[in-house]
Design a protein around this motif. Structure first.
Motif, PDB file in Angstrom:
ATOM      1  N   ARG A   1      39.949  37.365  43.467  1.00  0.00           N
ATOM      2  CA  ARG A   1      41.097  36.499  43.745  1.00  0.00           C
ATOM      3  C   ARG A   1      41.364  35.562  42.577  1.00  0.00           C
ATOM      4  O   ARG A   1      41.109  34.357  42.666  1.00  0.00           O
ATOM      5  CB  ARG A   1      40.855  35.667  45.005  1.00  0.00           C
TER       6      ARG A   1
ATOM      7  N   ASN B   1      43.508  33.154  40.187  1.00  0.00           N
ATOM      8  CA  ASN B   1      44.526  32.181  40.592  1.00  0.00           C
ATOM      9  C   ASN B   1      44.881  31.347  39.379  1.00  0.00           C
ATOM     10  O   ASN B   1      44.255  30.318  39.108  1.00  0.00           O
ATOM     11  CB  ASN B   1      43.980  31.299  41.734  1.00  0.00           C
TER      12      ASN B   1
ATOM     13  N   THR C   1      49.432  35.228  41.236  1.00  0.00           N
ATOM     14  CA  THR C   1      48.031  35.275  41.645  1.00  0.00           C
ATOM     15  C   THR C   1      47.714  34.173  42.644  1.00  0.00           C
ATOM     16  O   THR C   1      46.831  34.335  43.493  1.00  0.00           O
ATOM     17  CB  THR C   1      47.088  35.189  40.421  1.00  0.00           C
ATOM     18  N   ARG C   2      48.428  33.062  42.579  1.00  0.00           N
ATOM     19  CA  ARG C   2      48.200  31.999  43.558  1.00  0.00           C
ATOM     20  C   ARG C   2      48.521  32.500  44.960  1.00  0.00           C
ATOM     21  O   ARG C   2      47.798  32.244  45.907  1.00  0.00           O
ATOM     22  CB  ARG C   2      49.036  30.769  43.279  1.00  0.00           C
TER      23      ARG C   2
ATOM     24  N   TYR D   1      45.880  34.866  46.093  1.00  0.00           N
ATOM     25  CA  TYR D   1      44.680  34.063  46.370  1.00  0.00           C
ATOM     26  C   TYR D   1      44.752  33.467  47.772  1.00  0.00           C
ATOM     27  O   TYR D   1      43.831  33.601  48.577  1.00  0.00           O
ATOM     28  CB  TYR D   1      44.584  32.952  45.310  1.00  0.00           C
TER      29      TYR D   1
ATOM     30  N   ARG E   1      36.535  34.306  43.043  1.00  0.00           N
ATOM     31  CA  ARG E   1      37.811  33.599  43.016  1.00  0.00           C
ATOM     32  C   ARG E   1      37.979  32.797  41.732  1.00  0.00           C
ATOM     33  O   ARG E   1      37.010  32.400  41.094  1.00  0.00           O
ATOM     34  CB  ARG E   1      37.936  32.687  44.234  1.00  0.00           C
ATOM     35  N   ARG E   2      39.215  32.623  41.389  1.00  0.00           N
ATOM     36  CA  ARG E   2      39.629  31.892  40.194  1.00  0.00           C
ATOM     37  C   ARG E   2      38.910  32.422  38.956  1.00  0.00           C
ATOM     38  O   ARG E   2      38.930  33.633  38.711  1.00  0.00           O
ATOM     39  CB  ARG E   2      39.382  30.394  40.394  1.00  0.00           C
TER      40      ARG E   2
ATOM     41  N   HIS F   1      41.076  36.993  36.233  1.00  0.00           N
ATOM     42  CA  HIS F   1      41.531  35.665  35.822  1.00  0.00           C
ATOM     43  C   HIS F   1      42.071  35.671  34.395  1.00  0.00           C
ATOM     44  O   HIS F   1      41.482  36.314  33.523  1.00  0.00           O
ATOM     45  CB  HIS F   1      40.355  34.679  35.942  1.00  0.00           C
TER      46      HIS F   1
END
Lengths: 217, 90
Positions: free
Chosen positions: A9, A11, A16-17, A20, A41-42, A76
């Motif tokens: 995920r 972000n 992508t946000r 996410y 994530r991120r 990312h």
């Protein structure tokens, strides 16, 4: 193979946000079922972390979110995390769903050659609309919901242990329902518009599945 | 003569049909204000940006034209209704 799932995920910009935020529902469903979730994530959605976790934990289900191309999925800051001809063997023995543009075109078949169970994704660009007034509260964006909920149906159906063909069917059914909703002239023009139908139809049409459609997580 | 026809044909294929372009631009203008679209790795665009890309006939513009024209074709040949009717029954 562990009954765990790995999800990426990233972000770092608007698209992508949204992915996410929208995938929180999928993670919640998995955790409620006692499934181990590796949530990259991120900034953790990078190649090093992805490779390391895939080898160490060996998840049976992999959900990839992010930008991509016909031969890759990015994490990312657009870093390529898996690429055909580079490291697709890392997908061996797994079920993969990639919400990543065009990755089903080349990476999908290549992952099958490398021994994946199935690869579900999109063979063309995945397109979705957003409401500018909801950017800071993406989870309340009813316009994006039209496009991203059908994707979530697929992920959640896989998490629930449904066969792949069933998960795909549910996703396409959801797309169809949203198309019918938009074509219905009674709905509020504020949130819905039949002008979005071509884009929903496109996403529905180009969602493809390679591999064993009877397999399940 | 044949060579000229082939050259003319390939010239048509390279440049977007102006009627198609105007149709897509008009259809884009019906999208409600305040919406943006995310298209693949190209990023996020407001509707007025899309109209400009269609006018410029760049990759983004061509992509939008393809999406819209494919929809209209599938609508005309019944494929879209087949699909959504089938999904409604299953």
């Amino acid at each position: 193979m562990s009954k765990s799932l790995l999800i990426t995920r990233p972000n770092y910009e608007i698209t992508t946000r949204y992915l996410y935020v929208w995938n929180k529902e999928v993670i919640k469903e998995a955790k409620n079922r006692g499934i181990g979730v590796m949530d990259l994530r991120r900034e953790k959605a990078n190649k090093k972390e992805f490779t390391g976790r895939m080898i160490k934990v060996n998840p049976a289900l992999v959900l990839l979110n992010g930008h991509g191309g016909n031969e890759c999925v990015r994490g990312h800051n657009d870093e390529i995390i898996v690429r055909a001809g580079d490291n697709e063997e890392i997908l061996k023995g797994k079920i993969i769903y990639a919400l990543s543009c065009q990755s089903a075109l080349l990476l999908g078949p290549k992952s099958m050659e490398a021994g994946s169970i199935a690869f579900i994704g999109y063979s063309r660009n995945f397109v979705f609309f957003t409401d500018d007034s909801k950017i800071s509260r993406s989870e309340n964006d009813k316009v994006a919901k039209l496009f991203l909920d059908p994707s979530n149906r697929l992920s959640i159906s896989l998490v629930k242990g449904n066969a792949i063909f069933e998960a795909v069917r549910k996703s396409k059914k959801h797309f169809s329902e949203n198309i019918r909703k938009l074509l219905n002239s009674d709905v509020s023009p504020q949130d819905y518009s039949s002008s979005l139908v071509p884009y929903l139809a496109w996403d529905m049409k180009y969602q493809v599945c390679h591999g064993n459609q009877n397999a399940c997580f | 003569m044949k060579e000229n026809k082939e050259k003319k044909k390939s010239g048509k294929e390279e440049k977007m049909d102006s009627d198609v372009k105007e149709l897509v631009k008009m259809r884009l203008s019906t999208i409600p204000k305040g919406l943006s679209v995310s298209i693949g790795s190209w990023g996020n665009f407001k509707v007025e940006d899309l109209i400009r890309h269609v006018e410029m006939e760049d990759e983004i513009g061509k992509s939008i034209v393809e999406i819209d024209m494919e929809f209209l074709r599938d609508l005309k040949n019944g494929k879209l209704y087949e699909q959504i009717a089938f999904d409604n029954q299953t």
